[in-house]
Write an enzyme that holds these catalytic residues in place. Structure first.
Site, mmCIF file in Angstrom:
data_model
loop_
_atom_site.group_PDB
_atom_site.id
_atom_site.type_symbol
_atom_site.label_atom_id
_atom_site.label_comp_id
_atom_site.label_asym_id
_atom_site.label_seq_id
_atom_site.Cartn_x
_atom_site.Cartn_y
_atom_site.Cartn_z
ATOM 1 N N LYS A 136 0.674 -1.254 0.107
ATOM 2 C CA LYS A 136 -0.003 0.000 0.154
ATOM 3 C C LYS A 136 0.899 1.282 0.168
ATOM 4 O O LYS A 136 0.747 2.178 -0.596
ATOM 5 C CB LYS A 136 -0.825 0.078 1.286
ATOM 6 C CG LYS A 136 -2.110 -1.137 1.170
ATOM 7 C CD LYS A 136 -2.987 -0.843 2.096
ATOM 8 C CE LYS A 136 -3.739 -2.253 2.550
ATOM 9 N NZ LYS A 136 -4.860 -2.205 1.991
ATOM 10 N N GLU A 149 -2.534 7.052 8.170
ATOM 11 C CA GLU A 149 -3.321 7.906 7.316
ATOM 12 C C GLU A 149 -4.357 8.635 7.945
ATOM 13 O O GLU A 149 -4.627 8.380 8.973
ATOM 14 C CB GLU A 149 -4.058 6.959 6.371
ATOM 15 C CG GLU A 149 -3.932 7.057 4.791
ATOM 16 C CD GLU A 149 -4.540 5.976 4.146
ATOM 17 O OE1 GLU A 149 -3.914 5.040 3.236
ATOM 18 O OE2 GLU A 149 -5.718 5.470 4.556
ATOM 19 N N HIS A 195 -14.724 -3.132 8.156
ATOM 20 C CA HIS A 195 -13.847 -2.536 7.067
ATOM 21 C C HIS A 195 -14.094 -3.546 5.604
ATOM 22 O O HIS A 195 -13.208 -3.817 4.879
ATOM 23 C CB HIS A 195 -12.590 -2.159 7.233
ATOM 24 C CG HIS A 195 -12.340 -1.204 8.315
ATOM 25 N ND1 HIS A 195 -12.866 -0.105 8.180
ATOM 26 C CD2 HIS A 195 -11.562 -1.218 9.481
ATOM 27 C CE1 HIS A 195 -12.438 0.751 9.250
ATOM 28 N NE2 HIS A 195 -11.949 0.040 10.038
ATOM 29 N N ARG A 201 -6.779 -8.243 -9.219
ATOM 30 C CA ARG A 201 -7.286 -9.518 -9.274
ATOM 31 C C ARG A 201 -8.717 -9.279 -9.707
ATOM 32 O O ARG A 201 -9.376 -8.297 -9.680
ATOM 33 C CB ARG A 201 -7.200 -10.431 -8.095
ATOM 34 C CG ARG A 201 -7.739 -9.546 -7.043
ATOM 35 C CD ARG A 201 -7.988 -10.354 -5.623
ATOM 36 N NE ARG A 201 -8.148 -9.473 -4.545
ATOM 37 C CZ ARG A 201 -9.246 -8.975 -4.219
ATOM 38 N NH1 ARG A 201 -10.465 -9.354 -4.710
ATOM 39 N NH2 ARG A 201 -9.369 -8.312 -2.984
HETATM 40 P P1 ADP Z 1 -7.852 -3.705 3.185
HETATM 41 O O1 ADP Z 1 -6.935 -3.905 1.930
HETATM 42 O O2 ADP Z 1 -7.477 -4.346 4.356
HETATM 43 O O3 ADP Z 1 -9.458 -4.282 2.649
HETATM 44 P P2 ADP Z 1 -8.561 -1.226 2.233
HETATM 45 O O4 ADP Z 1 -7.551 0.024 2.366
HETATM 46 O O5 ADP Z 1 -9.129 -1.477 1.144
HETATM 47 O O6 ADP Z 1 -8.140 -2.333 3.282
HETATM 48 O O7 ADP Z 1 -9.536 -0.287 3.336
HETATM 49 C C1 ADP Z 1 -10.736 -1.137 3.597
HETATM 50 C C2 ADP Z 1 -11.890 -0.143 4.083
HETATM 51 O O8 ADP Z 1 -11.376 0.619 5.370
HETATM 52 C C3 ADP Z 1 -12.402 0.951 3.267
HETATM 53 O O9 ADP Z 1 -13.300 0.630 2.431
HETATM 54 C C4 ADP Z 1 -12.931 2.105 4.343
HETATM 55 O O10 ADP Z 1 -14.137 1.651 4.721
HETATM 56 C C5 ADP Z 1 -11.779 1.841 5.349
HETATM 57 N N1 ADP Z 1 -10.837 2.959 5.303
HETATM 58 C C6 ADP Z 1 -9.501 2.627 4.748
HETATM 59 N N2 ADP Z 1 -8.899 3.724 4.834
HETATM 60 C C7 ADP Z 1 -9.392 4.746 5.389
HETATM 61 C C8 ADP Z 1 -9.333 5.803 5.653
HETATM 62 N N3 ADP Z 1 -8.120 6.571 5.522
HETATM 63 N N4 ADP Z 1 -10.256 6.629 6.243
HETATM 64 C C9 ADP Z 1 -11.326 6.128 6.724
HETATM 65 N N5 ADP Z 1 -11.539 4.914 6.139
HETATM 66 C C10 ADP Z 1 -10.802 4.150 5.611
#
Ligand code: ADP
Length: 492
Positions: free
Chosen positions: A118, A202, A237, A293
């Site tokens: 990431k 973040e 999440h 994917r």
């Molecule tokens: P993973 O790869 O573990 O699934 P992601 O980066 O795709 O994680 O994030 C999954 C979810 O987490 C997002 O859809 C959102 O709901 C929450 N999320 C991620 N980053 C943030 C952020 N900076 N602020 C608020 N919510 C976040």
């Protein structure tokens, strides 16, 4: 055109069947793999050939690269489709396929490796001018540095694992007092889950929407998008309900976001199908990550665009050009997906594996069901709890919702607790119907209260249905379901 003679599907459950269905339509032979826990699974029966690859734990079977490649060679498969999860985003696997002369149906191992971080992918996207969520540029080296950066971007902040997925290792920190503990815990969890303990920070966006773009890119330099999906209804999440198009999308916003999505794909030399994920908040959007994917929720994009994404994946992997330009792709109507998980929505979504004793699937206009289950199927404890995906399509969003409500009533799964009643509640929730969603939707207090009531009502309905079915009263069971449905319509 067939693209390949024989493809091995390195996965299980509904997604293995989904890929095999595309292969069958194309006339491509399929090879399934299975573990000790899956000897009676549907994907094993659906395939033309099936090979046992090991014991139930994923590390011994579905993640066993040596064994899977041995089977690919033995069966004469020319290509491997990894589905999602397991080896789908494992660049070492994609590299091993290349070394062994087997086509990996997905992007190059280099792209997978780059997007697997990431931190790394955010840096690349920042460099090409795609907006990213404010935060640390690299991994957090020590708590002092974390304190300084968090102070600058402002609390709340989110501690995230660089190699993360599935929301694992992600923690919200409200103020400075919780930072040190969150970083230490995040590193520990990330280290054991992903073998890489790097975490970063973040800005935690308040009430964002999760909006992602489906991308297709071929080996001849053509990259197109298949419009967006909104996936804001999540628990821990992780996505639970997805829809396409996003209910607040405007032409202007779509123009900007899709251009960024294509820029992301180009910057990573992307080929095959992939998804660029953004968070949207107060008129701004931020790149979060790219999933290299096929996504669980690719189904709804297929419903609104009419394009079979799995067939496109096979064609692209075989070196074919994408047969349409951006202007040849349009979006029509509205589609929704509900993920049906074997878990208890009233007990913190605890997994509820077990045996399915009764099963009746919904059908009729605008209904698509992708599942890997049947009566008598014992859901193994070793794998993800998602057992099927119920999708509906309608002329517009309201019709898709109405059809989902109706399909949920028709869907009977008895023997394990599922998220069906929760979906029933979501589909009747006023805020959802108005399209007023965000990633914290399920955590909002007033919604949680209504959900509780709906979940209990639905459970009673399922019990009544189950009792009628056990007594062989199929017709009584169906009319009971219809009566409850009419009752709800009247009170809606
Ligand atoms: P993973 O790869 O573990 O699934 P992601 O980066 O795709 O994680 O994030 C999954 C979810 O987490 C997002 O859809 C959102 O709901 C929450 N999320 C991620 N980053 C943030 C952020 N900076 N602020 C608020 N919510 C976040």
């Amino acid at each position: 055109m067939k693209f390949f003679e024989k493809v091995l599907i390195a996965n299980r459950g509904e997604i293995a069947i989904r890929v095999m269905r595309a292969c069958r339509e194309l006339g491509v032979e399929t090879v399934a793999i299975y573990s000790d826990a899956d000897t009676n699974a549907l994907h094993v029966k659906y395939a033309d050939e099936a090979f046992h690859v090991g014991e139930a734990p994923p590390s011994k079977s579905y993640l066993n690269i040596d064994r899977i490649l041995e089977v690919a060679k033995k069966s004469g498969a020319e290509a491997v489709h990894p589905g999602y999860g397991f080896l789908a985003e494992n660049y070492r696997f994609a590299h091993r396929c290349l070394e062994d002369g087997i086509t990996f149906i997905g992007p190059s191992w280099k792209t997978i490796e780059m997007m697997g971080s990431k931190i790394g992918s955010k840096k690349t996207m920042r460099d090409v001018g795609v907006p990213v969520v404010p935060g640390t540029e690299g991994g957090v080296r020590n708590v002092d540095e974390a304190r300084k950066i968090s102070g600058e971007i402002g609390y709340p902040v989110l501690v995230k694992a660089s190699a993360g997925g599935g929301g694992i290792g992600m923690q919200v920190v409200e103020d400075e007092s919780g930072l040190e503990e969150a970083i230490n815990a995040g590193m520990r969890i990330a280290g054991s889950a992903f073998g890489d303990s790097t975490v970063f920070i973040e800005k935690y966006l308040v009430k964002p929407r999760h909006i992602e773009f489906q991308i297709l890119a071929d080996e001849h330099g053509h990259t197109v998008h298949l419009f967006e999906r909104e996936c804001s209804i999540q628990r821990r999440h992780q996505k639970l309900v997805e829809e396409s198009p996003c209910s607040i999308m405007t032409e202007e916003l779509r123009e900007r976001m899709s251009a960024s999505a294509i820029a992301v794909a180009k910057a990573s030399d992307y080929t095959n199908a992939g998804t660029v994920e953004f968070l949207y908040c107060d008129g701004n959007y931020y790149f979060m990550e790219m999933n290299t994917r096929l996504q669980v929720e690719h189904t709804i994009t297929e419903l609104v665009t009419g394009i079979d994404i799995v067939k496109q994946q096979l064609a692209i992997a075989a070196g074919e050009p994408i047969p349409f330009g951006q202007e040849g792709i349009s979006i029509r109507g509205h589609a929704i997906e509900c993920r049906i998980n074997a878990e208890d929505p009233l007990n913190n979504f605890a997994a509820d594996p077990g045996k399915i004793v009764r099963y009746r699937s919904p059908g009729g206009p605008g209904v698509r069901l992708d599942s890997g289950i049947h009566v008598g199927y014992a859901i193994p404890t070793n794998y993800d709890s998602m057992i099927s995906k119920l999708c509906t399509y309608g002329y517009n969003r309201m019709e898709a919702i109405e059809r989902m409500r109706r399909a949920i009533y028709e869907y009977v799964i008895i023997g394990v607790k599922t998220t069906l009643p929760l979906h029933h509640a979501i589909m009747h929730n006023k805020q959802f119907v108005e399209g007023n969603t965000h990633t914290g939707f399920l955590l909002e207090e007033h919604i949680a209260r209504t959900l509780n009531r709906y979940v209990r009502e639905e459970e009673t309905r399922i019990q009544t249905l189950g009792a009628s079915l056990r007594q062989g009263k199929e017709v009584a069971a169906i009319s009971a379901a219809v009566n409850v449905y009419l009752h709800h319509k009247k009170n809606a």
